[in-house]
Design an enzyme around this catalytic site. Structure first.
Site, short mmCIF file in Angstrom:
data_model
loop_
_atom_site.label_atom_id
_atom_site.label_comp_id
_atom_site.label_asym_id
_atom_site.label_seq_id
_atom_site.Cartn_x
_atom_site.Cartn_y
_atom_site.Cartn_z
N LEU A 1 -15.05 -16.43 13.83
CA LEU A 1 -15.08 -15.79 15.13
C LEU A 1 -15.53 -14.36 14.88
O LEU A 1 -14.85 -13.59 14.21
CB LEU A 1 -13.69 -15.79 15.78
CG LEU A 1 -13.58 -15.05 17.11
CD1 LEU A 1 -14.30 -15.82 18.21
CD2 LEU A 1 -12.12 -14.83 17.50
N VAL B 1 -15.97 -10.64 15.13
CA VAL B 1 -15.28 -9.50 15.73
C VAL B 1 -15.93 -8.19 15.26
O VAL B 1 -16.16 -7.29 16.05
CB VAL B 1 -13.78 -9.51 15.37
CG1 VAL B 1 -13.08 -8.25 15.88
CG2 VAL B 1 -13.11 -10.76 15.95
N ASN C 1 -9.39 -15.13 6.70
CA ASN C 1 -9.01 -15.11 8.11
C ASN C 1 -8.06 -13.95 8.31
O ASN C 1 -6.99 -13.91 7.70
CB ASN C 1 -8.32 -16.43 8.49
CG ASN C 1 -7.63 -16.36 9.85
OD1 ASN C 1 -8.12 -15.69 10.76
ND2 ASN C 1 -6.50 -17.04 9.98
N SER D 1 -1.40 -8.69 22.15
CA SER D 1 -0.24 -9.13 22.93
C SER D 1 1.03 -8.95 22.12
O SER D 1 0.98 -8.66 20.92
CB SER D 1 -0.39 -10.60 23.34
OG SER D 1 0.01 -11.45 22.28
N GLY D 2 2.16 -9.14 22.76
CA GLY D 2 3.45 -9.11 22.07
C GLY D 2 3.99 -10.50 21.83
O GLY D 2 5.18 -10.66 21.55
N GLU E 1 -7.50 -9.50 9.57
CA GLU E 1 -8.01 -8.17 9.88
C GLU E 1 -7.27 -7.14 9.05
O GLU E 1 -6.04 -7.16 8.97
CB GLU E 1 -7.83 -7.87 11.38
CG GLU E 1 -8.35 -6.51 11.80
CD GLU E 1 -8.11 -6.24 13.28
OE1 GLU E 1 -8.63 -5.21 13.77
OE2 GLU E 1 -7.41 -7.03 13.94
N CYS F 1 -10.33 -16.62 12.63
CA CYS F 1 -11.23 -17.47 11.87
C CYS F 1 -10.43 -18.60 11.24
O CYS F 1 -9.22 -18.71 11.44
CB CYS F 1 -11.95 -16.66 10.80
SG CYS F 1 -12.98 -15.32 11.43
N ASP G 1 -14.64 -5.76 6.95
CA ASP G 1 -13.44 -5.69 6.13
C ASP G 1 -13.41 -6.80 5.09
O ASP G 1 -12.69 -6.71 4.10
CB ASP G 1 -12.18 -5.72 7.00
CG ASP G 1 -12.06 -6.98 7.85
OD1 ASP G 1 -13.06 -7.71 7.99
OD2 ASP G 1 -10.97 -7.23 8.40
#
Length: 397
Positions: A51, A53, A77, A376-377, A79, A2, A102
């Site tokens: 965005l 989620v 913005n 991803s890493g 999680e 976000c 959250d």
């Protein structure tokens, strides 16, 4: 992902500046394509691009909560990975919730613990909470600096946002390049020093820091710092400890109300993440979608050296078979990479790693066609860099 924006002045009426916060928030459309929202008041203008989620209906922002007659507003913005743990603790303390997002948990944790909330939450975040009754705004960034948050102070105005271009959309902020900024871009990788926004008077809240801003006070405070401690575990205990921490971190990031996938290059980082995610998906009767990038005619022109011995596709295919994922390749060519350079720099706000940035830009664009969340890493090196910088700052290296 976000995006947040803010324009605050406790000595001046900003009520007629709505168009400015709208312009600032519009720079974040690609970070948050699903929803937009604003909070307009005398001393604080807040904007948010979302965005979606988790909790499509209950997670809209800016989010407002009133407690004991006091009004609190959040733009956020990120999680939280311990949302339910914190929610349970706050429920036991007598708080109520109207959503399962959250965002509400984070806002309520601030109401309960104030600035100490950052020591209770586990996640990646950049957020601002405006205490309208107390005339105070609180901004915070996660310990490793995964989520960006830039700010500047101009004539009693605190102006902040998720991107540098967000600040530049405010007419009070000018894009003035300095010698120090140029040095950072050309000499550090390219990269930025912790806290630097490259342009004059633009700063980034450093990782593990928060800001408190009132009519009479500006405070930048470091709430967490990496420390060295004796290692008392043997090799077996260390391996089990690392395994737990790593798998727990991956599992906590799989919670979403939208499609989730992983990047899979065949390297160590992406392979571990994809293997854990695929295992969790199988427990719920689902198959993980994985993605890798490749280049047109790469098989014809690839040459091995001491650094890269085989193409990524060889190991990505081995991992695909091992974890049983639905694997997808996104193929780019040189013309696409060249044409994407401008958009990659624009997305990053400063010059980056040229072909690497445009390659990643096109790859993410392709993945986003069918997915909303991807693990991803890619940030692993940046996280290590930030930790090293923290060590340097405290004289450990």
């Amino acid at each position: 992902m976000c995006g947040i924006a803010g324009f605050v002045n406790f000595k001046k009426n900003l009520i007629d500046k709505k168009s400015i916060i709208e312009d600032m928030t519009n720079t974040l459309i690609k970070r948050g394509p699903n929803e937009k929202g604003y909070y307009i008041s005398k001393n604080a203008l807040l904007g948010h691009r979302r965005l979606i989620v988790v909790d499509p209906k209950g997670g809209s922002q800016p989010m407002i909560k009133i407690h004991n007659g006091k009004k609190y507003i959040i733009v956020y913005n990120g999680e939280l990975y311990n949302t339910e743990d914190i929610r349970k603790e706050l429920l036991e303390a007598g708080y109520e919730f109207s959503s399962y997002s959250d965002t509400e948990v984070l806002l309520t944790s601030y109401i309960h613990w104030k600035e100490d909330c950052v020591n209770h939450i586990n996640g990646i975040f950049a957020f601002a909470i405006y205490s309208e009754t107390d005339k105070k705004i609180f901004l915070a960034r996660d310990p490793l600096g995964v989520k960006p948050l830039f700010y500047t102070i101009k004539n009693n105005n605190l102006i902040f946002g998720s991107e540098i271009k967000t600040l530049l959309a405010n007419p009070l902020v000018e894009p003035i390049l300095t010698k120090e900024g140029l040095t950072e871009i050309f000499a550090l990788g390219p990269a930025r020093n912790l806290g630097s926004g490259v342009l004059k008077d633009i700063h980034e809240i450093p990782p593990a820091n928060f800001i408190e801003f009132t009519e009479h006070k500006f405070k930048l405070h470091e709430y967490w710092r990496l420390s060295c401690k004796p290692h008392t575990e043997n090799a077996s205990e260390t391996a089990e400890h690392i395994k737990f921490l790593l798998t727990d971190a991956i599992k906590r990031q799989l919670y979403a109300d939208v499609p989730v996938c992983t990047f899979l290059s065949g390297g160590l980082d992406s392979s571990i993440i994809s293997a854990v995610a695929a295992s969790e998906f199988k427990k719920h009767g689902k198959t993980l979608n994985t993605y890798s990038i490749d280049y047109k005619d790469n098989n014809l022109y690839f040459k091995n050296d001491n650094f890269v011995i085989t193409p990524d596709s060889v190991w990505a295919e081995k991992m695909r078979k091992f974890i049983g994922s639905n694997h997808h390749k996104i193929i780019n060519n040189n013309l696409d990479l060249a044409s994407a350079l401008y958009d990659a720099v624009k997305a990053n706000d400063i010059p980056g790693m040229a072909d690497i940035d445009s390659s990643l830009f096109l790859f993410c664009k392709g993945v986003a066609e069918k997915n909303v969340v991807s693990l991803s890493g890619e940030r692993a090196i940046q996280m290590i860099t930030n930790l090293v910088k923290q060590f340097i700052n405290i004289g450990e290296l």
